[in-house]
Design a protein around this motif. Sequence first.
Motif, mmCIF file in Angstrom:
data_model
loop_
_atom_site.group_PDB
_atom_site.id
_atom_site.type_symbol
_atom_site.label_atom_id
_atom_site.label_comp_id
_atom_site.label_asym_id
_atom_site.label_seq_id
_atom_site.Cartn_x
_atom_site.Cartn_y
_atom_site.Cartn_z
ATOM 1 N N VAL A 766 -7.593 -19.947 -27.544
ATOM 2 C CA VAL A 766 -9.027 -19.719 -27.683
ATOM 3 C C VAL A 766 -9.351 -18.301 -27.232
ATOM 4 O O VAL A 766 -8.822 -17.813 -26.237
ATOM 5 C CB VAL A 766 -9.862 -20.748 -26.872
ATOM 6 C CG1 VAL A 766 -9.548 -20.651 -25.390
ATOM 7 C CG2 VAL A 766 -11.343 -20.550 -27.106
ATOM 8 N N ILE A 767 -10.159 -17.614 -28.041
ATOM 9 C CA ILE A 767 -10.714 -16.308 -27.689
ATOM 10 C C ILE A 767 -12.227 -16.452 -27.711
ATOM 11 O O ILE A 767 -12.788 -16.991 -28.668
ATOM 12 C CB ILE A 767 -10.270 -15.219 -28.677
ATOM 13 C CG1 ILE A 767 -8.758 -15.027 -28.612
ATOM 14 C CG2 ILE A 767 -10.972 -13.895 -28.385
ATOM 15 C CD1 ILE A 767 -8.240 -13.972 -29.567
ATOM 16 N N MET A 768 -12.878 -15.978 -26.687
ATOM 17 C CA MET A 768 -14.326 -16.129 -26.619
ATOM 18 C C MET A 768 -14.936 -14.938 -25.909
ATOM 19 O O MET A 768 -14.236 -14.126 -25.291
ATOM 20 C CB MET A 768 -14.696 -17.414 -25.885
ATOM 21 C CG MET A 768 -14.365 -17.370 -24.420
ATOM 22 S SD MET A 768 -15.057 -18.740 -23.506
ATOM 23 C CE MET A 768 -14.653 -18.246 -21.834
ATOM 24 N N ASN A 769 -16.246 -14.853 -26.003
ATOM 25 C CA ASN A 769 -16.989 -13.803 -25.338
ATOM 26 C C ASN A 769 -18.077 -14.456 -24.492
ATOM 27 O O ASN A 769 -18.764 -15.374 -24.947
ATOM 28 C CB ASN A 769 -17.627 -12.871 -26.361
ATOM 29 C CG ASN A 769 -17.939 -11.517 -25.778
ATOM 30 O OD1 ASN A 769 -17.113 -10.622 -25.780
ATOM 31 N ND2 ASN A 769 -19.147 -11.364 -25.255
ATOM 32 N N THR A 770 -18.209 -14.020 -23.271
ATOM 33 C CA THR A 770 -19.269 -14.526 -22.412
ATOM 34 C C THR A 770 -20.306 -13.432 -22.195
ATOM 35 O O THR A 770 -19.962 -12.268 -21.997
ATOM 36 C CB THR A 770 -18.717 -14.970 -21.043
ATOM 37 O OG1 THR A 770 -18.166 -13.845 -20.367
ATOM 38 C CG2 THR A 770 -17.655 -16.026 -21.213
ATOM 39 N N VAL A 771 -21.572 -13.825 -22.252
ATOM 40 C CA VAL A 771 -22.678 -12.901 -22.060
ATOM 41 C C VAL A 771 -23.595 -13.468 -20.996
ATOM 42 O O VAL A 771 -24.010 -14.631 -21.078
ATOM 43 C CB VAL A 771 -23.459 -12.683 -23.369
ATOM 44 C CG1 VAL A 771 -24.573 -11.659 -23.168
ATOM 45 C CG2 VAL A 771 -22.528 -12.231 -24.484
ATOM 46 N N SER A 772 -23.894 -12.655 -20.013
ATOM 47 C CA SER A 772 -24.841 -13.085 -18.984
ATOM 48 C C SER A 772 -26.238 -13.163 -19.571
ATOM 49 O O SER A 772 -26.601 -12.372 -20.441
ATOM 50 C CB SER A 772 -24.834 -12.102 -17.815
ATOM 51 O OG SER A 772 -23.562 -12.046 -17.216
#
Length: 968
Positions: A766-772
Motif C-alpha cells: 500500500v502507498i498512501m498520502n496523509t494530509v493534516s
Amino acid sequence: MPGKLKAKIVAGRHLPVMDRASDLTDAFVEVKFGNTTFKTDVCPKSLNPQWNSEWFKFEVDDEDLQDEPLQITVLDHDTYSANDAIGKVYIDIDPLLCSEAASVISGWFPIYDTIHGIRGEINVLVKVDLFNDLNRFRQSSCGVKFFCTTSIPRCYRVAMVHGFVEELVVNEDPEYQWIDRIRTPRASNEARQRLISLMSGELQRKIGLKVLEMGGNAVVGYLQCFDLEGESGLVVRAIGTACTLDKLSSGAAASINTHMSPLAHGCRSTHNSPVHSACSSQRLSQNFSVSVPTLIFTGMGSGGSAGKEAGPLKTLLRQQTQTALEQRVCPFESCKTEFPFFTLTSFPPGFLVHVGGVVSARSVKLLDRIHNPDEPETRDAWWEEIRQEIKSHAKALGCHAVVGYSESTSICEEVCILSASGTAAILNPRFEEPSPPSCGFCHIPYDELNMPFPAQLTYCYHCRRQKVPDVLFTTIDLPPEAAVTGQGCLIQARLCRLKKKAQGEVNATAISNLLPFMEYELHTQLMNKLKLRSMNALFGLRIQISVGENMLLGLASATGVYLTALPAPGGIQIAGKTPGDLSNEHHILAIQKRINDTIAKNKELYQINPPELTEEAVGSPIPEPRQRSRLFRSHSESSDELSELDLSHGKKDAFVLEIDDTDAVEDIHSLLTDAPTPTGFYSCNTEIMPGIYNWTSGLQMFTSVRVFRLSNANLTNQGLNKIFTDLCENLLKSLYFKLRSMIPCCLCHLNFTVAVPEEELIQVTVIMNTVSLENEEQLQFPLELCAESTSANNQPSAKIPAPSVDYGSFADRCSTWLELLRLKAHTIRRGSVKTSRRTHSVTVVKMTPLSFLPGTRIVKYLGIINMFFIRETTSLREEGGVSGFLHSFIAEVFAMVRAHVAALGGNAVVSYSMKECVFMENPNKNQAQCLINVSGDAVIFVRDTDQEATPAQMNTGQTCNSGTDGAT
C-alpha cells in the motif's frame, strides 16, 4: 540530431572498506556510455576520494541518448587479483534533452549494489550539447515531454488532445538464459537492471515518435509497466494520452495552481455548505476558461496534415457532437483515432457530458517464448483484442470515449491474466458553458428504452429533467462540478478462491472459468458495502485479480460518495429460503436489525442528510419514488413485450440478500464486521477526499509491504478469505495506529496492490498520502520510520525505533537514520552534514502520490523518474528477516529517487507510484530477492506562503507545516 555527452567525476564519500588490512579503499571509477568507456585515476587508501577528473566526452546520436543511461561503476583497485565492484549508478539522460529541462545534472548519487545495497555516494556532473540536424528520417523524439500525472500538469494549458498512444518492447530475460546454470547473483541482477533500463528508454522514445507523428508534444498519464514472464521473456509496455501543451506564464500558472488545488475546492457546491456554491462555480469557470481550450481529436497521420485540417475538423466535430448529444450516437465515428481512450482521471468542469459506467475486460493467455525481440506481434495482438472489447462495451453504453483507462497483468508460471478497465463517457470538445451543471455527468448516455443491462432509473434529483441510474461506478476522480452530500470513505471488497494445481491449457481454462464469478462477487460486495454506508456512487474504482499456483486473489478499492443527483440508496433486506423455521426466522430478524442499525449509524457518521425535495422547490411534479422504468431486452422485441425488473420481494426500495447456505451467512457477518475508520481519520483512494477540504500543507507519504506465509495446507475458500481480509484490515489498523498523533488527518490516494509471488505467500503493498487537517491547535507528525511488517513466521516483527520527532539539527537526525538503515544518503529537510573533508548542503525532496502539494505552487516539471531496482540477499535473518530486508530496501529506493531529483534541481516528486514490488524468498537457504519499479514527476515547487497569501488560501487553512515520508 548528433550531440556530445560530457561527464565529470568529482568525488566520493562514505565508501565501504574493501582492504581489510588497512581498513581503506583504493577506488576508481569507470564511466560508460554505449561501447565507450573511460576511467579515472585510482585514489589510494581513502574512503572519501577526490578524483576531480577531466570531462569525459561521448559523441553520440540523440537516439542513443534516449535509449541508454550513463553507467558509472565504482571499483576497488587490486594489483594481483580482479578489481572488486563497489556499486553502480545509472543516470537517465532524457531529462536533459527537452528545451525546458535542466541544463546540467549535478549532485551526489548513492552508489548501489544489488547485493549490499547503498555503499556510499559519488558526486557527478553531466551535460549534453545537441547540434542542429534537419534529418527527416531521424528515429529520436527529443522534445516530447512525459508526465506521470493523470491530470493536466499544473503549469501548462492544453492546446489539443490527440488521443491514445501505446507501445511495447520485448526481450529475453537474462535471469532465465542459458547462463542460468552458472549464475552469479550480482552479474545476473546487473544484467537485468541494465536491460530493463535500455528497454524503458527505447519504449519512451517510440511512444514519443508516435506523439510527434500525431502533431503533439507531450504524453500525459504515462503508465509504464514491466511484465516478468519468466522463461518466456521480458515485456516492457506503456500507454498514455498524447497532447499538445503550452507553457503558461508565471502569473497564469499561479492562478491555475491556486484554483486546481483541493484547498480551493472547499467552496465546492455541496448541500452541507450551500453558502459557497456561487463562489465555487465562478472561480472554477474562470480557471478553466483560460487554461483548457477546445479539445480536438486528430487522426494517426503526420503532424503536418493534422495542422492543415484542424480548422475544418473543428467545425465538423462540433456539428457531430451536437448531433450526438441529441440522438445519442458516437460523435467521433468518422475520426481515424482507433481507440478513443484517455489515461487521465481528473478533468476540468464540463469536460464530461455524460458518464455511462465502468467497462472492463479480462483475458487469460498462455505465454510462449519470445524468439525474436524485434517482433512483438503476439503481445500486441493480445492487447488489441482487449481494447476492442473495451471499445465495444463503451459503444453499447452509448458512449464514444473511455476515460480513466488503465491496463495491468498478473503472471504465474506460463499463465498471464490481461486486464483493462475504464469509464465509458461522452465528452464535450467545446467548453462553451461557463458554469456546467453539477448533475450533467450523472445523466445516462444510453437509450432508456434499449439499455444494455437491467437497471432502475429515476429522474435526476437535481434538475428533475433527465434520467439517472440508482448507482454509478467509475474509475475516475470525482468531477470538480459534482455536488455531494456528506463525506466519502474508502470501500474495499476482498475475495480468495482456491484452484487445483495444473499446467498448460487445463490451468488456463480453470482460471478462465473462475474469473467471471470472482468479478461478480467483488461487485456484489462493493454494492453491499456501498448501501451499508448509505452511499450511491463509487469513484477511483480499481479491481485487481492476482493469480498464484493454487489460488486467485481479488481486491477492489474505491471511494464511496453520496451524489445528490442520484436517488437515495434503499436499505438491505435479508430473505431466507426456509421461512417455516422459527429459529432461522429469528436469526434473520436479528441480522436485519443489525443491518438497519449499521445503516443509521453510517448516515450519522458520514453526515449524509440529503435535503427533502418539494414540488415548489423543483418547480415540477416529483415522480412516484417507486416508479420503475420499463426496459427493452433487445432491439428485436416489440413494445408490447415489456419486462420489468423487480427483485425487492414486496419492498420496493430494498436491496435483497438471500441466505441459502452457511457461506451466505458468513458473507453477511463479514459485511457487518468490516472495521470502521477510527474517529479523526478520513480515508479514500482518490486524490481529493469528498466532503473534506480543510487541508493544511502537512504532507506525508507512507509505503507499507506485508508478506504473509500460509501455514495450513487444508485451507478452505472461507478460511482463505478470512486470512486475506484480516491481512488488509490489520495493515490499515497499523497505519491508523502509527498516524494517531496526526489526528485529524486524511489518508488519500490509498493504492493497494496484491500479489501471490509464491505458492504459500500473499503479498499486500500500500502507498498512501496523509494530509493534516485544520482546526487543531498543534499539528504533530507520526513516527517517521516506524516499521512493522510480517516476518517469515507470520508474527509481527519488532519495530525499528523511530527517530525523535523534535526538529533538531539535521546532522543528529541523519546519524540516527544511518545507524538504523545503514544508509549514506540524506533524504529530508534542509541543513548541513559535516564530513572529514567538507560540508555538504542537503536539499529536501518531498515525495507524494498526489499530482500536487497542498499549499504550494508547481513552477516547473523536470521530467519523469522511472527507475528499476533489484535487491538480493543471502543473509535474510541477519538483516532482520523479511521485515528488515524490505524496510531497508524501500528506504534505499527513496534515497536514490531523491538524489536523482535533487541532481536535476528539483525539490519534489509528484504522482509517485510503485508499479512493481515482487518479493521472493527461500527461508531454508536464508535467501530473498525483491524487484521494485518506481516512477513519478520531478518538479520544482514554491510555497504559497513565500508570497502574499490570498483570502481564499487564508480561509482554507493553508499553513506552513512540513512533513516527511516513511517506509514501513
